[in-house]
Design a protein around this motif. Structure first.
Motif: not given
Length: 218
Positions: A1-7
Motif C-alpha cells: 500500500m502507498n505509504p500516504f494511503d496507509e496513513i
C-alpha cells in the motif's frame, strides 16, 4: 500500500475509534492484485472494501482523472461524508487525485493534512505548505489528503488479518460508475535533461569578474 494511503486508512480508523465515523469503506482501482492491498486495509480496521477491477489493457492507461471519477461516483453512491486519500502516488508523484475528486464532487478540500480535529461540526485541519503550516476549517462533506506527519499507521495483527478474510469485498467495474477509461493524456516524447557542463575554478574575484565579462554575463 502507498505509504500516504496507509496513513489515510489509519486516520479513518482513528476517526471511527473516536466515534467521528460509523463505517469505513476502502476502494482501490486496478488489477486483481489490488485485493491484497484492500485486505491489508480491512485488517487495519476498515469495515468493507470495493475493488474496481480494471482490465489489463486499460490499466496501462489508467490516469488520475479516471480514479478521481470512480472515487467521486462511489462517494455519491455510498453517501460518504469524508473522502480520505494519500496526498500523492509514489510512482508518478502526480498529486492530482484528491484535488480532482473534490472538484468533481464540488466539496471543500484540505490537502497535505498533518492534523485533523473536529470542532463545532466542522473539521479543523493543519496542512503542510511551503512556508510552514496553515490551519483551515472545512465543512463536511469534504475531501482530505494525508501527509506523512498525520499519524503513524498501526501494524495489522494476526487476529485482524484472519478477520479481514471474512469482511465484505465487493467487485465492481469502471462502467458501474459510468467512467470511460479512454486515456485523456498522451505521452508525446521523453527526453533526458541536457548534460551539465563542467565548472571552472578561479584564483580570485578579479579572475571571476574577468571570466563573467568574457562570457557577456556582466
Amino acid at each position: 500500500m502507498n505509504p500516504f494511503d496507509e496513513i489515510a486508512v489509519e486516520e479513518a480508523v482513528r476517526m471511527k475509534e473516536k466515534k467521528l465515523a460509523t463505517e469505513i469503506v476502502a476502494i482501490s482501482c486496478g488489477p486483481q492484485q489490488c485485493q491484497e492491498t484492500l485486505r491489508t486495509a480491512l485488517a487495519m480496521g476498515v469495515d468493507r472494501a470495493i475493488h474496481v477491477l480494471v482490465d489489463p489493457k486499460d490499466y496501462e492507461g489508467l490516469q488520475p482523472i479516471h480514479v478521481s471519477k470512480i472515487i467521486a461516483n462511489a462517494a455519491k453512491e455510498e453517501k460518504a461524508d469524508i473522502v480520505l486519500l494519500g496526498k500523492q502516488a509514489i510512482d508518478d508523484d502526480c498529486n492530482q487525485t484528491g484535488q480532482m475528486t473534490a472538484a468533481l464532487l464540488d466539496w471543500p478540500q484540505a490537502t497535505f493534512a498533518s492534523k485533523v480535529e473536529k470542532t463545532n461540526g466542522d473539521l479543523q485541519v493543519i496542512r503542510e505548505i511551503d512556508g510552514g503550516l496553515e490551519t483551515i476549517k472545512v465543512k463536511v462533506p469534504a475531501v482530505l489528503t494525508a501527509d506523512l506527519r498525520l499519524n503513524e499507521p498501526r501494524y495489522a495483527t494476526l487476529p485482524n488479518i484472519m478477520k479481514a478474510k471474512k469482511k465484505p469485498l465487493a467487485s465492481k467495474k469502471p462502467s458501474d460508475y459510468g467512467v470511460d477509461m479512454t486515456p485523456r493524456q498522451e505521452i508525446v516524447s521523453v527526453e533526458d535533461p541536457p548534460v551539465r557542463q563542467a565548472g571552472q575554478k578561479v584564483e580570485n574575484v578579479d579572475d571571476l569578474v574577468g571570466k563573467l565579462k568574457d562570457a557577456g554575463l556582466v
